[in-house]
Design a protein around this motif. Structure first.
Motif, PDB file in Angstrom:
ATOM      1  N   ALA A 238      42.034  92.295  30.838  1.00 54.54           N
ATOM      2  CA  ALA A 238      41.440  93.242  31.784  1.00 54.54           C
ATOM      3  C   ALA A 238      41.737  94.680  31.367  1.00 54.54           C
ATOM      4  O   ALA A 238      40.882  95.571  31.491  1.00 54.54           O
ATOM      5  CB  ALA A 238      41.987  92.973  33.187  1.00 54.54           C
ATOM      6  N   ALA A 239      42.938  94.916  30.826  1.00 57.50           N
ATOM      7  CA  ALA A 239      43.306  96.273  30.402  1.00 57.50           C
ATOM      8  C   ALA A 239      42.392  96.740  29.273  1.00 57.50           C
ATOM      9  O   ALA A 239      41.909  97.881  29.284  1.00 57.50           O
ATOM     10  CB  ALA A 239      44.761  96.300  29.953  1.00 57.50           C
ATOM     11  N   ARG A 240      42.151  95.862  28.306  1.00 53.07           N
ATOM     12  CA  ARG A 240      41.278  96.234  27.185  1.00 53.07           C
ATOM     13  C   ARG A 240      39.874  96.570  27.683  1.00 53.07           C
ATOM     14  O   ARG A 240      39.262  97.555  27.251  1.00 53.07           O
ATOM     15  CB  ARG A 240      41.240  95.103  26.174  1.00 53.07           C
ATOM     16  N   GLN A 241      39.343  95.769  28.603  1.00 51.44           N
ATOM     17  CA  GLN A 241      38.007  96.012  29.119  1.00 51.44           C
ATOM     18  C   GLN A 241      37.936  97.342  29.863  1.00 51.44           C
ATOM     19  O   GLN A 241      36.963  98.097  29.727  1.00 51.44           O
ATOM     20  CB  GLN A 241      37.577  94.858  30.036  1.00 51.44           C
ATOM     21  N   ARG A 242      38.980  97.640  30.662  1.00 51.51           N
ATOM     22  CA  ARG A 242      38.997  98.909  31.399  1.00 51.51           C
ATOM     23  C   ARG A 242      39.049 100.094  30.436  1.00 51.51           C
ATOM     24  O   ARG A 242      38.367 101.106  30.643  1.00 51.51           O
ATOM     25  CB  ARG A 242      40.200  98.967  32.334  1.00 51.51           C
ATOM     26  N   ILE A 243      39.849  99.962  29.397  1.00 49.80           N
ATOM     27  CA  ILE A 243      39.995 101.069  28.431  1.00 49.80           C
ATOM     28  C   ILE A 243      38.685 101.328  27.707  1.00 49.80           C
ATOM     29  O   ILE A 243      38.232 102.470  27.593  1.00 49.80           O
ATOM     30  CB  ILE A 243      41.128 100.749  27.433  1.00 49.80           C
ATOM     31  N   LEU A 244      38.059 100.273  27.223  1.00 49.18           N
ATOM     32  CA  LEU A 244      36.813 100.440  26.463  1.00 49.18           C
ATOM     33  C   LEU A 244      35.659 100.922  27.340  1.00 49.18           C
ATOM     34  O   LEU A 244      34.681 101.477  26.832  1.00 49.18           O
ATOM     35  CB  LEU A 244      36.454  99.131  25.773  1.00 49.18           C
ATOM     36  N   ALA A 245      35.785 100.736  28.652  1.00 48.39           N
ATOM     37  CA  ALA A 245      34.732 101.189  29.563  1.00 48.39           C
ATOM     38  C   ALA A 245      34.825 102.681  29.863  1.00 48.39           C
ATOM     39  O   ALA A 245      33.876 103.263  30.395  1.00 48.39           O
ATOM     40  CB  ALA A 245      34.797 100.397  30.875  1.00 48.39           C
ATOM     41  N   ARG A 246      35.965 103.296  29.532  1.00 44.58           N
ATOM     42  CA  ARG A 246      36.175 104.704  29.848  1.00 44.58           C
ATOM     43  C   ARG A 246      35.751 105.597  28.669  1.00 44.58           C
ATOM     44  O   ARG A 246      35.712 105.149  27.520  1.00 44.58           O
ATOM     45  CB  ARG A 246      37.651 104.964  30.183  1.00 44.58           C
ATOM     46  N   PRO A 247      35.464 106.876  28.943  1.00 42.79           N
ATOM     47  CA  PRO A 247      35.185 107.811  27.840  1.00 42.79           C
ATOM     48  C   PRO A 247      36.353 107.860  26.865  1.00 42.79           C
ATOM     49  O   PRO A 247      37.515 107.688  27.256  1.00 42.79           O
ATOM     50  CB  PRO A 247      34.997 109.151  28.554  1.00 42.79           C
ATOM     51  N   ARG A 248      36.061 108.100  25.619  1.00 46.65           N
ATOM     52  CA  ARG A 248      37.082 108.036  24.571  1.00 46.65           C
ATOM     53  C   ARG A 248      38.257 108.977  24.855  1.00 46.65           C
ATOM     54  O   ARG A 248      39.411 108.641  24.569  1.00 46.65           O
ATOM     55  CB  ARG A 248      36.455 108.365  23.220  1.00 46.65           C
ATOM     56  N   ALA A 249      37.977 110.137  25.412  1.00 47.61           N
ATOM     57  CA  ALA A 249      39.046 111.112  25.670  1.00 47.61           C
ATOM     58  C   ALA A 249      40.055 110.608  26.694  1.00 47.61           C
ATOM     59  O   ALA A 249      41.201 111.075  26.712  1.00 47.61           O
ATOM     60  CB  ALA A 249      38.441 112.430  26.142  1.00 47.61           C
ATOM     61  N   GLU A 250      39.665 109.666  27.546  1.00 41.62           N
ATOM     62  CA  GLU A 250      40.569 109.147  28.579  1.00 41.62           C
ATOM     63  C   GLU A 250      41.377 107.941  28.095  1.00 41.62           C
ATOM     64  O   GLU A 250      42.311 107.503  28.780  1.00 41.62           O
ATOM     65  CB  GLU A 250      39.764 108.751  29.819  1.00 41.62           C
ATOM     66  N   ARG A 251      41.027 107.382  26.950  1.00 42.31           N
ATOM     67  CA  ARG A 251      41.646 106.126  26.527  1.00 42.31           C
ATOM     68  C   ARG A 251      43.113 106.241  26.117  1.00 42.31           C
ATOM     69  O   ARG A 251      43.916 105.347  26.439  1.00 42.31           O
ATOM     70  CB  ARG A 251      40.832 105.511  25.387  1.00 42.31           C
ATOM     71  N   PRO A 252      43.532 107.305  25.386  1.00 44.76           N
ATOM     72  CA  PRO A 252      44.929 107.337  24.934  1.00 44.76           C
ATOM     73  C   PRO A 252      45.950 107.198  26.065  1.00 44.76           C
ATOM     74  O   PRO A 252      46.917 106.425  25.937  1.00 44.76           O
ATOM     75  CB  PRO A 252      45.035 108.704  24.246  1.00 44.76           C
ATOM     76  N   GLU A 253      45.736 107.909  27.158  1.00 42.37           N
ATOM     77  CA  GLU A 253      46.680 107.814  28.274  1.00 42.37           C
ATOM     78  C   GLU A 253      46.689 106.420  28.874  1.00 42.37           C
ATOM     79  O   GLU A 253      47.743 105.891  29.246  1.00 42.37           O
ATOM     80  CB  GLU A 253      46.330 108.850  29.341  1.00 42.37           C
ATOM     81  N   MET A 254      45.530 105.784  28.946  1.00 37.91           N
ATOM     82  CA  MET A 254      45.451 104.424  29.476  1.00 37.91           C
ATOM     83  C   MET A 254      46.134 103.434  28.543  1.00 37.91           C
ATOM     84  O   MET A 254      46.807 102.497  28.993  1.00 37.91           O
ATOM     85  CB  MET A 254      43.989 104.032  29.692  1.00 37.91           C
TER      86      MET A 254
END
Length: 366
Positions: A238-254
């Motif tokens: 679920a974490a991977r799916q949530r991360i890939l669904a977000r804009p790239r700039a938001e992914r590092p913190e997630m």
């Protein structure tokens, strides 16, 4: 108003201008010598850089929000700016701004100095280390030791939005000089099969040769994540799916936030720490930093557990095929900087030192 504020020898306006935030602060200075003075953050305001038209609007915002009585007492200003400094001017790297120190001086009616943002961090570290050592976390060496710095050269490496590198030298009179660099844009040096494949992967995503910042930064974390997704097999989560669904700039913190539970995020951050360690080791050797290495920037400060666990950072920091170099690295103290206001203290120091007719390194080079 407290006695410490009322009795401050002087007050300077210190600023840190970056692509995300512009912070302006009033800093009290007690003592006539920059090397021995005590610096106190009295008031500050944080403004969203993208919502401002330029430094003039930021100064106007400071006038509306900072303590008016203290603001009238300022006798110098220093701004840390995220970009190269030449002739007291800066074109910012991540903003469509140009800052002219002379124009700011005319606006404020006080002498104004511009310094590189990473120079501000470098200048601020010895002040905070002296005044608030609890803001630093020592990373023990693999044998459990935490050596004391025995020399006059300190290296600072900071991964955040980008990758900053600089070093600091202590002079005979106790003053310090920060030396900026563009070391974050030096070539990335792979050190095992995985990082050689990683470099090839990132090179395929960029035009030209990828620099170290492509791996050691917030965007670098996203690059490592993408590499591991494509080159290794992972169970869906679920974490991977949530991360890939977000804009790239938001992914590092997630990715960092999920490192304790999600195997892919954990592997990403562990790889990031190993690369951070090897790059920091090289920087330490470049500058022969016998006084210590300091890790600045938000990524290390927010993820200290990942650096400390299982000597993850230190095992790679100490690695070298030459025994005498390994012994040298074992003697270098390493600390994580936990206070994000460090650059404001550094800007205040640079303002006081400028008044003592001791130019900053940017002025020496311009």
């Amino acid at each position: 108003m407290s006695d410490s504020v009322r009795l401050a020898h002087r007050i300077v306006l210190a600023g840190d201008v970056g692509g995300t935030n512009t912070t302006l602060a009033l800093v009290g200075v007690n003592g006539t010598s920059a090397a021995q003075a005590r610096f106190q953050l009295l008031d500050r305001t944080v403004l969203k850089s993208q919502q401002l038209s330029g430094i003039g609007q930021a100064i106007e915002g400071a006038r509306n929000s900072l303590d008016a009585e203290l603001l009238q007492r300022i006798d110098a200003c220093c701004l840390c700016a995220a970009g190269p400094i030449s002739n007291n001017r800066c074109t910012l790297t991540n903003l469509q701004w140009q800052i002219d120190g002379g124009e700011v001086a005319a606006e404020l009616a006080v002498p104004t100095t511009l310094i590189n943002d990473f120079s501000g961090i470098c200048y601020g570290i010895p002040i905070l280390f002296r005044q608030a050592p609890q803001q630093f976390t020592a990373i023990p060496h693999s044998d459990g030791s935490t050596p004391a710095g025995a020399g006059s050269v300190i290296t600072v490496v900071g991964a955040g939005t980008g990758l900053g590198v600089g070093y600091l030298t202590t002079l005979a009179d106790g003053n310090v000089t920060a030396h900026p660099s563009e070391g974050g844009h030096s070539d990335f040096a792979p050190f095992d099969d995985q990082t050689m494949a990683l470099r090839a992967f990132v090179a395929g995503q960029h035009q030209g040769v990828p620099d170290a910042e492509c791996f050691l930064s917030g965007p670098g974390i996203a690059n490592l994540f993408d590499f591991l997704v494509q080159h290794e097999t992972w169970q869906q989560s679920a974490a991977r799916q949530r991360i890939l669904a977000r804009p790239r700039a938001e992914r590092p913190e997630m990715i960092a936030a999920n490192a304790a539970e999600d195997p892919l995020c954990s592997a990403t951050m562990e790889l990031f720490v190993r690369i951070y360690a090897k790059f920091s080791s090289s920087a330490t050797l470049h500058f022969l930093a016998d006084g210590g290495l300091f890790l600045a920037g938000g990524i290390a400060a927010k993820n200290q557990r990942l650096f400390l666990q299982q000597h993850r950072f230190m095992r790679y920091f100490e690695q070298n095929y030459r025994a005498n170099i390994e012994r040298l690295l074992h003697r270098v103290p390493v600390h994580i900087v936990g206070d994000y206001t460090v650059s404001l203290y550094g800007a205040a120091y640079a303002a006081v030192r400028q008044d003592q007719n001791k130019p900053t390194s940017e002025e020496q080079l311009s």
